[in-house]
Write an enzyme that holds these catalytic residues in place. Structure first.
Site, mmCIF file in Angstrom:
data_model
loop_
_atom_site.group_PDB
_atom_site.id
_atom_site.type_symbol
_atom_site.label_atom_id
_atom_site.label_comp_id
_atom_site.label_asym_id
_atom_site.label_seq_id
_atom_site.Cartn_x
_atom_site.Cartn_y
_atom_site.Cartn_z
ATOM 1 N N TYR A 10 0.868 -1.192 0.062
ATOM 2 C CA TYR A 10 0.020 0.148 0.087
ATOM 3 C C TYR A 10 0.877 1.235 -0.066
ATOM 4 C CZ TYR A 10 -3.582 -3.369 1.690
ATOM 5 O OH TYR A 10 -4.496 -4.395 1.621
ATOM 6 N N HIS B 202 -0.296 -11.934 1.239
ATOM 7 C CA HIS B 202 -1.143 -11.270 0.331
ATOM 8 C C HIS B 202 -1.546 -12.138 -0.850
ATOM 9 C CE1 HIS B 202 -1.943 -6.938 -0.002
ATOM 10 N NE2 HIS B 202 -2.972 -7.371 -0.202
ATOM 11 N N PRO C 248 -16.300 -4.744 4.329
ATOM 12 C CA PRO C 248 -17.343 -5.207 4.915
ATOM 13 C C PRO C 248 -18.477 -4.102 4.622
ATOM 14 C CG PRO C 248 -15.937 -4.179 6.543
ATOM 15 C CD PRO C 248 -15.133 -4.518 5.311
ATOM 16 N N LEU C 249 -18.044 -2.740 4.204
ATOM 17 C CA LEU C 249 -19.119 -1.699 3.541
ATOM 18 C C LEU C 249 -19.243 -1.740 2.119
ATOM 19 C CD1 LEU C 249 -18.029 0.941 6.187
ATOM 20 C CD2 LEU C 249 -19.980 -0.822 6.184
ATOM 21 N N GLY C 250 -18.616 -2.838 1.411
ATOM 22 C CA GLY C 250 -19.123 -2.935 -0.125
ATOM 23 C C GLY C 250 -18.092 -1.851 -0.804
ATOM 24 N N PHE D 286 -20.281 1.576 -0.913
ATOM 25 C CA PHE D 286 -21.532 1.485 -1.350
ATOM 26 C C PHE D 286 -22.501 1.391 -0.105
ATOM 27 C CE2 PHE D 286 -25.451 -0.194 -3.286
ATOM 28 C CZ PHE D 286 -25.720 0.766 -4.229
#
Length: 336
Positions: free
Chosen positions: A58, A124, A223-225, A228
């Site tokens: 990252y 990874h 987990p929050l798409g 979205f």
């Protein structure tokens, strides 16, 4: 905050983690601020979050440096998870699982993170040119050397299985499970990280049960798409060119509009729990309900979102809530 353990290692973490990647890599780069991101990490730790999830790729490297700045002051408050095995080049990413590289990558991550030990070191991606047992063996040596406390694996494969299947009937993790079975013969795996959310439930078919049956922790990525399910994204609002959502089949203006009933359902559930409860918190509570070994790891760039996410650990969904979420229409993408 409720506490959970990562696998048979009994490593203690908060019920919800913090994905640090968006702070300075990939998503909406023009909105990334180093000092603000540092404040976000501190706000999450203050709210009871302990698991900080990052990776050497990252940035590359800058995300670990950011986390290291926070750890310098608060190492005792944090459970540090980072990853190795991927190299970022110009417009491409390649896997490297050679044992010598793994050892060097770990030492470099320790320096950037300003710590003597990594709590969870994750592979990874497996290198197709190196037997995964060799890579895992090198990682196990890091545990023996006291540089790492436990090992994890990031799952791959579900996205390709979405074409031609719907909902929880999809299972694209056969390859990951084969890898897990192989590495378990070398050294115990403490955690698996894979996508899991209201609109991405493939892991429920076999991967999550595999972990539960063996006492392996499950870190729920996205987990929050990809944002979205927070209900804060506007169909047709557009994304920056280097934002991965700009190329994602579910984030075209047409598909975002088509998937609004999912967000609307989360809003209805949230409203039953109070005006201050958000769709994002409902989405996280749903993930938490998939099992006591599950720890959602939502990404956040701002203090507000990190604290809101942490508070989802106190939300208890009712049978009515769960039934309404289960009845939501399956997500659509441009491949559907």
């Amino acid at each position: 905050m409720e506490r959970r353990t990562i696998g048979a290692t009994a490593l203690d973490v908060g019920a919800i983690g913090l994905g640090c990647m968006p702070m300075n890599w990939a998503y909406s780069r023009s909105d990334q601020r180093g000092d603000r991101s540092l404040r976000t990490v501190h706000a999450a730790l203050d709210a009871g979050v302990s698991l900080l999830d990052t990776a050497d790729m990252y940035g590359p490297f800058t995300n670990e440096l950011l986390v290291g700045r926070a750890l310098k002051e608060r190492r005792g408050d944090a459970f540090v998870s980072t990853k190795c095995g991927l190299l970022v080049g110009d417009q491409h990413v390649v896997a490297n699982g050679r044992p010598g590289y793994v050892r060097r990558a770990c030492d470099a991550s320790l320096r950037r993170l300003q710590t003597d030990v990594i709590d969870l070191y994750q592979l990874h991606r497996a290198d197709p040119e190196v037997p995964v047992e060799e890579t895992w063996g090198a990682m196990a040596e890091l545990v023996s050397a006291g540089k790492v406390r436990a090992l994890g694996l990031c799952a791959v494969g579900a996205r390709s299985a979405r074409r031609g299947a719907t909902g929880a009937n999809r299972d694209g993790y056969e390859g990951t499970i084969r890898q897990l079975e192989r590495v378990q013969q070398v050294f115990p795996i403490a955690a698996v990280q894979a996508e899991l959310s209201v609109w991405s439930q493939e892991a429920l078919v076999r991967l999550l049960p595999w972990c539960a049956a063996r006492g392996v922790g499950f870190l729920a990525a996205m987990p929050l798409g990809n944002g979205f399910l927070t209900g804060t994204l506007t169909p047709g609002g557009g994304f920056e060119r280097d934002d991965p959502r700009a190329r994602h089949p579910r984030f075209t203006a047409e598909m975002m509009a088509a998937n609004q009933p999912i967000v609307a359902g989360l809003r209805r559930v949230a409203a039953r729990h109070g005006a201050d409860v958000t769709p994002a918190q409902v989405a996280l509570a749903w993930v938490l309900g998939r099992g006591p070994h599950v720890v959602p790891v939502p990404g956040a760039k701002r203090e507000r979102w990190a604290v809101e996410n942490a508070r989802a650990a106190g939300l208890r969904l009712t049978a009515e809530d769960l039934a309404e979420i289960a009845a939501l229409p399956p997500p659509r993408g441009s491949w559907d």
